[in-house]
Structures are given as structure tokens and as C-alpha cells.
Write an enzyme that holds these catalytic residues in place. Structure first.
Site, short mmCIF file in Angstrom:
data_model
loop_
_atom_site.label_atom_id
_atom_site.label_comp_id
_atom_site.label_asym_id
_atom_site.label_seq_id
_atom_site.Cartn_x
_atom_site.Cartn_y
_atom_site.Cartn_z
N LYS A 211 0.84 -1.20 0.00
CA LYS A 211 0.00 0.00 0.00
C LYS A 211 0.88 1.25 0.00
O LYS A 211 1.93 1.29 0.66
CB LYS A 211 -0.91 -0.04 1.24
CG LYS A 211 -1.94 1.09 1.31
CD LYS A 211 -2.84 0.93 2.53
CE LYS A 211 -3.84 2.08 2.65
NZ LYS A 211 -4.77 1.90 3.79
N SER B 212 -9.81 2.45 3.02
CA SER B 212 -8.87 3.13 2.15
C SER B 212 -7.96 2.19 1.38
O SER B 212 -7.31 2.60 0.43
CB SER B 212 -8.02 4.09 3.00
OG SER B 212 -7.21 3.35 3.90
N SER C 78 -10.38 0.08 7.29
CA SER C 78 -9.79 0.20 5.95
C SER C 78 -9.13 -1.06 5.40
O SER C 78 -8.68 -1.07 4.26
CB SER C 78 -8.76 1.34 5.93
OG SER C 78 -9.42 2.57 5.99
#
EC number: 6.3.5.7
Length: 495
Positions: free
Chosen positions: A78, A158, A182
Site C-alpha cells: 500500500k 482506504s 480500511s
């Protein structure tokens, strides 16, 4: 072997050990899949040179017989994790061009374990969002579709890039972070597994901060066994993070027996929300039945302060964000606005932050600054902290009464269409976190497991919440649920 990118971590690990495949072959299969899937917008910084170099090193290590479980396995990272010499932007314009001179502890541990980094994954800007629509790189697209409808759906946020990449078999697994859901919400929206460990289990050092008392890294994988394998590599004490727990990391995979006889699973009555879709309600009931059939005892429990969780979260998280994001000012790194003749330092800060931060980040920074300001600090921030303590105590009371895990829905709906939740009403978007934020406020481990499809053929997830530091036990209960649910659906390939 064909379709190497479709293997799970466990399958690929065993194939590597048996000499059926090399890490270079696995990595090349994933790189090819990534290049063919640009429409999903999941990978935003591709690192094929680093990937192939690490894959070659991993093959040597496997040959020498000195290889941990993650060695040679291609994964995505990420964009919130700092990676040395590779853009690490947190999907924000304000960090445009930032290439750290250091590696986050978690990505370093994965690299040390021999994992192969394929590149950086898209996300909501500074991890603020539930739909991956706030990224400077543009929206991530969910590989799943509603029936024959070709409308683009959100992968959740997210960690939307991570979820989309794993679901579409662009990588074998990915790192995510979870501040209010998330990891778990995108996992549920894309039919994969995602675990948020206990706060302090994984180091936060080198991960761009959103809300420091809530953020926690975790793996996003194709199944529960893979989550156990990857989580073990990500955990461990880190002296560079004062909130990192000095606890031994167990062999999580060895704890996956699937035997949950005699375990007490709590069903919280407060999670039965008004207007909850019947499909979610039915899936939840089915999940409880599956666990009962596996030998667990299902008990009704009460978590009375649940209704205050969302408001408390949306005071605490923005407050911490406004403090953490004060460091982005255009002085030492990242983007700096063009200044006019006569502009001073104040104008530089104002212009840089105005053009560097997106609307959602600006909104949360302003909310956070407001609740921390003189006159409102006690009314909002301190009150929210007290509510957080009560929410934590609710869980402690339930666990003290002998409950081993808690079963809830992961999300209030299946994936929705990109652009369907307008910016006009941000609260609608915030309600997506209704089942997940309590876990962050209490610092507990939580896992989302895909458990079924809705009427339009989209995946739905169930969440299990565990006792602090007992990820092994939680993963085992999730493993039993996964075996009972038998979820094997994959998105039809359209990209």
C-alpha cells in the site's frame, strides 16, 4: 504450471519448496497480470526491476534451504508504507515526488522474509475514505460487477488498491492499513480476507500516519491460511515504535485446526441496525448457524455504547489527523506551491496545503482542528475519549464473561457504484464504517471473511472480533467459518 498469479500464498510457497516453480516465474506472471489490468488502477508505482531482483535472490535462498514462509512470494505494498527509493505518496498531491531514504518496519520485515515487492498500491488520500475515490491517482475499480451491469464499483477504502489487486490476482497478497475499517471493509467488498491485528502487534514506524492511536497494518489475502502466514511475517516488537508490543509472535498457521468446539461466539444485539438489508441480516444468521454447526456455542451479548462509536471515531480520528498532517507544509519535502512576489512563509504554508490536500483531507483537518480548539476541546475531544473508554470496557466485560469471539456483519451493504455516494453528504459515506470502527477504538483484532454473494452476485463478508493479542485463536475461528461458508467465487474477468 499456468495462471501462477492465481495461486494462494500457501500454494505458491509449497510449489516453490517442491521446485515446481521459481520465484522469478511467479513474479513475471504477476507483472504480466498487472500490466494487463491498468483499467483497475490498483498499482500506481510499478517496480518490476526491484521485483525481479528480489525474486532472483529468493530463488537462491530457497535453493540454499534457508527460506522463511514468505520467501519468493510476490506481493503489493500500500502506498502508505514508506519504501526506500520508491515514491511513497499516501495518494496525496502534497507528497508528490517524495522518495523516502528509509524503509517502513513492516515492509522491511517482509523484504527480510524474502517477499517480492511488485509495486505500490492505490488508496484513499492519507487513508481517509471508504471508497477509494479521494486518491490523487484517481479511483480504483473493483474487479467485481453487478450481474451483467458494467457500472464501475468501489473496491472499498482506504486499502482499495490492495483489495482490488488481490481479488483480481495481480499479486498473491498485499499490505493494508486499518484506522476505522480500511482493511476489513475493502476485503468484504472484493471477496477476500483481511485482518486488522491488535493495536501494537505490527509496528507503525515508517507508515504515513493518519490517526496514531487507531492505525494498524495488516495483510489482505486470498484466504485465512494466507492471512496467518503473512501476518506472522509482519508482526514483532519494534523499538522505533513506542506503541509496539514486546510480545512473542506465535506460528499463526500452526494454530489453524478448524476445531472450535466449545468456543463461545457472541452476537451483539446493538449491531442490528435499522434499515439493514435483509441479505446482510440473513448472512449474519447463516454465519452464526455455521459456527454453531462447527461446535461453537452462540450467545447473545450487549455492547451498549456501540451507538456512540461513529461520532466518537469521527472526533478522535480527525483530531489526530489534524495534528499529524501539520508536518506537510512544503518546507522540507514533498510539493511546494508556486509563490507570488512578496509572499512570505505564511502564504507558502497556506497555498501549499490548499493545493496539496484534497477535499476530504481538508474537511477532516478542519474538523480535527475545530474539536481541538480552545473552548471545544472538553466538549468534543475529551468527551469522545471518555466514550472510547466505555466502548473498550463493553468489550472487556463481554470477554471477561467467557466469550471467545464476536460475530458481526463486515459492512452494511455490498460494494456500491463509484460516484453513487456524493460528496454533498459525507456522513452517508462515513456510515460505511458502522461495524468496524468499534474494533479500532478498542484496539482489538478483527477479521473479515467472505461468506456469500448478494442477489446481484457481489461478495458479502462477515466480521469476527477477537480478544486482544489472540490473533491465532481469531484466525482459527475464521478458518472454521471459511470452511463452512465454502466461498470460492471469483470476479468474471472483464478487464
Amino acid at each position: 504450471m499456468s495462471d501462477l498469479n492465481k495461486l494462494s500464498l500457501a500454494e505458491a510457497r509449497d510449489a516453490l519448496r517442491n521446485g515446481d516453480v521459481t520465484s522469478v516465474e511467479l513474479t513475471e506472471a504477476c507483472l504480466k497480470a498487472i500490466d494487463a489490468a491498468d483499467v483497475l488502477n490498483a498499482f500506481v508505482h510499478k517496480t518490476p526491476e526491484i521485483a525481479l531482483e528480489r525474486a532472483k535472490a529468493a530463488d537462491e535462498r530457497i535453493k540454499a534451504g534457508d527460506a522463511p514462509a514468505m520467501c519468493g512470494l510476490p506481493i503489493g505494498i500500500k502506498d502508505l508504507f514508506c519504501t526506500k527509493g520508491v515514491p511513497s505518496q499516501a495518494a496525496s498531491k502534497i507528497l508528490d515526488g517524495f522518495k523516502p531514504e528509509y524503509e517502513s518496519t513492516v515492509s522491511q520485515q517482509l523484504a527480510d522474509a524474502g517477499a517480492v515487492m511488485l509495486g505500490k498500491l492505490n488508496m484513499d488520500e492519507f487513508a481517509m475514505g471508504s471508497s477509494n475515490e479521494t486518491s490523487v491517482y484517481g479511483n480504483v475499480v473493483n474487479p467485481w460487477r453487478r450481474g451483467n451491469d458494467d457500472a464501475q464499483l468501489t473496491p472499498g477504502g482506504s486499502s482499495g488498491g490492495s483489495a482490488s489487486a488481490v481479488a483480481a490476482d495481480l499479486c498473491l497478497a498485499a499490505t493494508g492499513t486499518d484506522t476505522g475499517g480500511s482493511i476489513r471493509q475493502p476485503a468484504a467488498f472484493t471477496g477476500i480476507t483481511g485482518i486488522k491485528p491488535t493495536y501494537g502487534r505490527c509496528s507503525r514506524w515508517g507508515i504515513v500516519a493518519f490517526a496514531s492511536s487507531l492505525d494498524q497494518a495488516g495483510p489482505m489475502t486470498k484466504n485465512v491460511r494466507d492471512a496467518a502466514i503473512m501476518l506472522e511475517a509482519m508482526c514483532g516488537h519494534d523499538p522505533k515504535d513506542s506503541t509496539s508490543a514486546e510480545l512473542a509472535v506465535p506460528n499463526f498457521e500452526a494454530m489453524l485446526t478448524g476445531d472450535i468446539k466449545g468456543k463461545k461466539i457472541g452476537i451483539p444485539k446493538e449491531y442490528r441496525m435499522d434499515g439493514m438489508p435483509a441479505e446482510i441480516e440473513n448472512l449474519w444468521a447463516d454465519g452464526a448457524e455455521m459456527l454453531r454447526d462447527a461446535g461453537a456455542e452462540i450467545v447473545d451479548i450487549s455492547l451498549p455504547h456501540t451507538k456512540y462509536a461513529l461520532p466518537a471515531y469521527y472526533v478522535i480520528a480527525p483530531a489526530e489527523a489534524s495534528s499529524n498532517l501539520a508536518r506537510y507544509d512544503g518546507v522540507r519535502y514533498g510539493r511546494r506551491a508556486q509563490l507570488a512576489q512578496g509572499d512570505g512563509i505564511t502564504e507558502m504554508y497556506e497555498k501549499t496545503r490548499a493545493e496539496g490536500f484534497g477535499h476530504e483531507v481538508q474537511r477532516r483537518v478542519m474538523v480535527g482542528t475545530y474539536v481541538l480548539s480552545a473552548g471545544f476541546y472538553d466538549a468534543y475531544y475529551n468527551r469522545a475519549r471518555k466514550v472510547r473508554t466505555l466502548i473498550k470496557k463493553d468489550f472487556e466485560d463481554v470477554f471477561a464473561a467467557g466469550v471467545d469471539a464476536i460475530l458481526t456483519p463486515a459492512t452494511p451493504s455490498a460494494a456500491f457504484g463509484l460516484g453513487e455516494m456524493t460528496e454533498a453528504d459525507p456522513v452517508q459515506m462515513y456510515l460505511n464504517d458502522v461495524f468496524t470502527v468499534t474494533v479500532n477504538l478498542a484496539g482489538l483484532p478483527g477479521i473479515s471473511v467472505p461468506a456469500g454473494l448478494d442477489g446481484q452476485g457481489l461478495p458479502l463478508g462477515l466480521q469476527l472480533i477477537g480478544r486482544p493479542w489472540e490473533e491465532g485463536d481469531l484466525l482459527n475461528t475464521a478458518y472454521a467459518l471459511e470452511n463452512a461458508a465454502g466461498f470460492v467465487a471469483k470476479p468474471g474477468k472483464w478487464w
